[in-house]
Design an enzyme around this catalytic site. Structure first.
Site, PDB file in Angstrom:
ATOM      1  N   CYS A  41       4.974  71.305 -59.193  1.00 34.89           N
ATOM      2  CA  CYS A  41       5.071  72.758 -59.006  1.00 34.89           C
ATOM      3  C   CYS A  41       3.814  73.507 -59.446  1.00 34.89           C
ATOM      4  CB  CYS A  41       6.286  73.296 -59.753  1.00 34.89           C
ATOM      5  SG  CYS A  41       7.836  72.540 -59.198  1.00 34.89           S
TER       6      CYS A  41
ATOM      7  N   LYS B  41      19.967  78.553 -63.140  1.00 38.49           N
ATOM      8  CA  LYS B  41      20.003  77.554 -62.080  1.00 38.49           C
ATOM      9  C   LYS B  41      19.970  76.161 -62.666  1.00 38.49           C
ATOM     10  CE  LYS B  41      17.136  75.786 -58.418  1.00 38.49           C
ATOM     11  NZ  LYS B  41      15.850  75.777 -57.805  1.00 38.49           N
TER      12      LYS B  41
ATOM     13  N   CYS C 189       6.448  79.047 -55.421  1.00 36.71           N
ATOM     14  CA  CYS C 189       6.267  77.769 -56.120  1.00 36.71           C
ATOM     15  C   CYS C 189       5.264  76.949 -55.325  1.00 36.71           C
ATOM     16  CB  CYS C 189       7.591  77.022 -56.230  1.00 36.71           C
ATOM     17  SG  CYS C 189       7.520  75.646 -57.399  1.00 36.71           S
TER      18      CYS C 189
ATOM     19  N   SER D 188      21.767  72.950 -54.062  1.00 33.57           N
ATOM     20  CA  SER D 188      22.036  72.028 -52.961  1.00 33.57           C
ATOM     21  C   SER D 188      23.063  70.953 -53.300  1.00 33.57           C
ATOM     22  CB  SER D 188      20.729  71.388 -52.502  1.00 33.57           C
ATOM     23  OG  SER D 188      20.082  70.736 -53.572  1.00 33.57           O
TER      24      SER D 188
ATOM     25  N   LYS E  25      15.829  77.709 -65.608  1.00 42.39           N
ATOM     26  CA  LYS E  25      15.937  76.694 -64.559  1.00 42.39           C
ATOM     27  C   LYS E  25      15.863  75.319 -65.205  1.00 42.39           C
ATOM     28  CE  LYS E  25      13.760  74.866 -60.414  1.00 42.39           C
ATOM     29  NZ  LYS E  25      12.783  75.074 -59.350  1.00 42.39           N
TER      30      LYS E  25
HETATM   31  C1  PBG Z   1      11.316  74.544 -56.506  1.00 38.84           C
HETATM   32  C2  PBG Z   1      12.740  74.740 -56.170  1.00 38.84           C
HETATM   33  C3  PBG Z   1      13.747  73.786 -56.213  1.00 38.84           C
HETATM   34  C4  PBG Z   1      14.929  74.421 -55.822  1.00 38.84           C
HETATM   35  C5  PBG Z   1      14.617  75.746 -55.561  1.00 38.84           C
HETATM   36  N1  PBG Z   1      13.259  75.929 -55.804  1.00 38.84           N
HETATM   37  C6  PBG Z   1      13.692  72.344 -56.456  1.00 38.84           C
HETATM   38  C7  PBG Z   1      13.087  71.787 -57.640  1.00 38.84           C
HETATM   39  O1  PBG Z   1      12.848  72.438 -58.647  1.00 38.84           O
HETATM   40  O2  PBG Z   1      12.837  70.598 -57.559  1.00 38.84           O
HETATM   41  C8  PBG Z   1      16.265  73.761 -55.736  1.00 38.84           C
HETATM   42  C9  PBG Z   1      17.302  74.465 -54.957  1.00 38.84           C
HETATM   43  C10 PBG Z   1      18.487  73.655 -54.605  1.00 38.84           C
HETATM   44  O3  PBG Z   1      18.690  72.511 -55.052  1.00 38.84           O
HETATM   45  O4  PBG Z   1      19.299  74.165 -53.822  1.00 38.84           O
HETATM   46  N2  PBG Z   1      10.455  75.289 -55.733  1.00 38.84           N
END
Ligand code: PBG
Length: 329
Positions: free
Chosen positions: A130, A248, A120, A274, A195
């Site tokens: 992104c 996700k 990403c 997270s 996602k």
């Molecule tokens: C983007 C990415 C994100 C997460 C994994 N890859 C964040 C986003 O899309 O803002 C989130 C993972 C998490 O919250 O544990 N590269």
């Protein structure tokens, strides 16, 4: 069969009986542990909003990965924090970029550990989006070329799987083509297929320093209201060559996990993100919940919903607990 002929409680009477009829099992085999790599040496920066999670320099990350492997966890997922960001995220495909260096170090020291890399641009762009910008819009097709370069550079460094998380249309096809044309037909793709644009990513953006400087990601990540659309997203990624597909976040999207599981025959990963981790850690630290039990119940629920693999910051804690339970039984 009706009461009193059938009494469900009969098979709940002892732990051994419960064990025998248990439908879902958690195993360390299913865990993928995320790690955050930073430049420097001897660095272990705690991420404030994620107790137990650190930004690690390559030397420290290798040590951490060794302990992950020691616990029986088969795979890590790498995120990188470059020391410079620019408009087009060029540090993401530098041959000596943070991820490339980390992958090489891991493959040298722990060749058996499965290394998955996040593909990403948000950690590498000065604007935190992104992909490449055109005005305030992320330019889909221009971004595909860069993502393919990033994935290829990860494969060259030795990554076993690349995991595009950007949500551009067509990215899996672009990445697959770049890998195949350059002799990396054995490098697998784990696609962040469904996602969602989720507030549960909040703590991650502290860990990865990847929050967008303006706006949000609604124009490329999925609308949390949509489940049927997830089927179209996953179907596209499979057509384009995804080996593993992902839903996700996990916890607020268990229905989507089940839907994808029932519809497709590919290995399915779920990302226990997270925010899901931090909520439980915070409540446990306050004494409001039994953190260990809630952790295991959460991971089990994600498996019960149909995920084969779970990407989780709890992987080490859960592996330790599963180990001690096995010895205890
Ligand atoms: C983007 C990415 C994100 C997460 C994994 N890859 C964040 C986003 O899309 O803002 C989130 C993972 C998490 O919250 O544990 N590269």
């Amino acid at each position: 069969m009706e009461f009193p002929l059938y009494r469900p409680r009969r098979l709940r009477r002892s732990e051994n009986l419960r064990r025998m009829v248990r439908e879902t099992r958690l195993s360390v085999d299913q865990f993928i542990y995320p790690l955050f790599a930073v430049e420097g040496r001897g660095i272990r920066n705690p991420v404030k909003s994620m107790p137990g999670v650190f930004q690690l320099s390559v030397d420290e990350l290798v040590k951490e990965a060794a302990s992950v492997q020691e616990l029986g966890i088969p795979a890590v997922l790498l995120f990188g924090l470059p020391d410079r960001k620019d408009e087009c995220g060029s540090a993401a495909y530098a041959p000596d970029g943070i991820i490339q260096k980390t992958v090489m170090a891991l493959k040298e020291r722990l060749p058996e550990l499965v290394v998955i890399t996040d593909v990403c641009l948000c950690e590498y762009t000065s604007h935190g989006h992104c992909g490449l910008l055109q005005g305030e819009r992320v330019d889909n097709d221009a971004t595909l070329e860069v993502l393919a370069k990033v994935a290829l550079s990860h494969a060259r460094a030795g990554a076993d799987l690349v995991a595009p998380s950007d949500m551009m249309d067509g990215r899996i096809g672009a990445v697959r083509a770049a890998l195949d044309q350059n002799g990396y037909s054995d490098t697998a793709i784990m696609a962040y297929a469904a996602k969602y644009c989720s507030a549960f990513y909040g703590p991650f953006r502290d860990a990865a320093e990847s929050a967008p400087r303006f706006g949000d990601r609604r124009a490329y990540q999925m609308d949390p209201a949509n489940a049927v659309e997830a089927i179209r997203e996953v179907a596209l990624d499979i057509q384009e060559g995804a080996d593993i597909v992902m839903v996700k976040p996990a916890l607020a999207y268990l229905d989507v996990i089940r839907l994808v599981r029932d519809e497709f025959d590919r290995p399915l990963a779920a990302y226990n993100v997270s925010g899901e981790y931090s909520m439980i850690k915070a409540a446990a630290a306050n004494g409001w919940l039994d953190g260990e039990r809630v952790m295991l119940e959460t991971l089990l629920a994600i498996r019960r919903a149909g995920a084969d693999l779970i990407i989780t910051y709890f992987a080490k804690d859960a592996a330790r607990l599963l180990q001690s339970q096995r010895i205890g039984n």
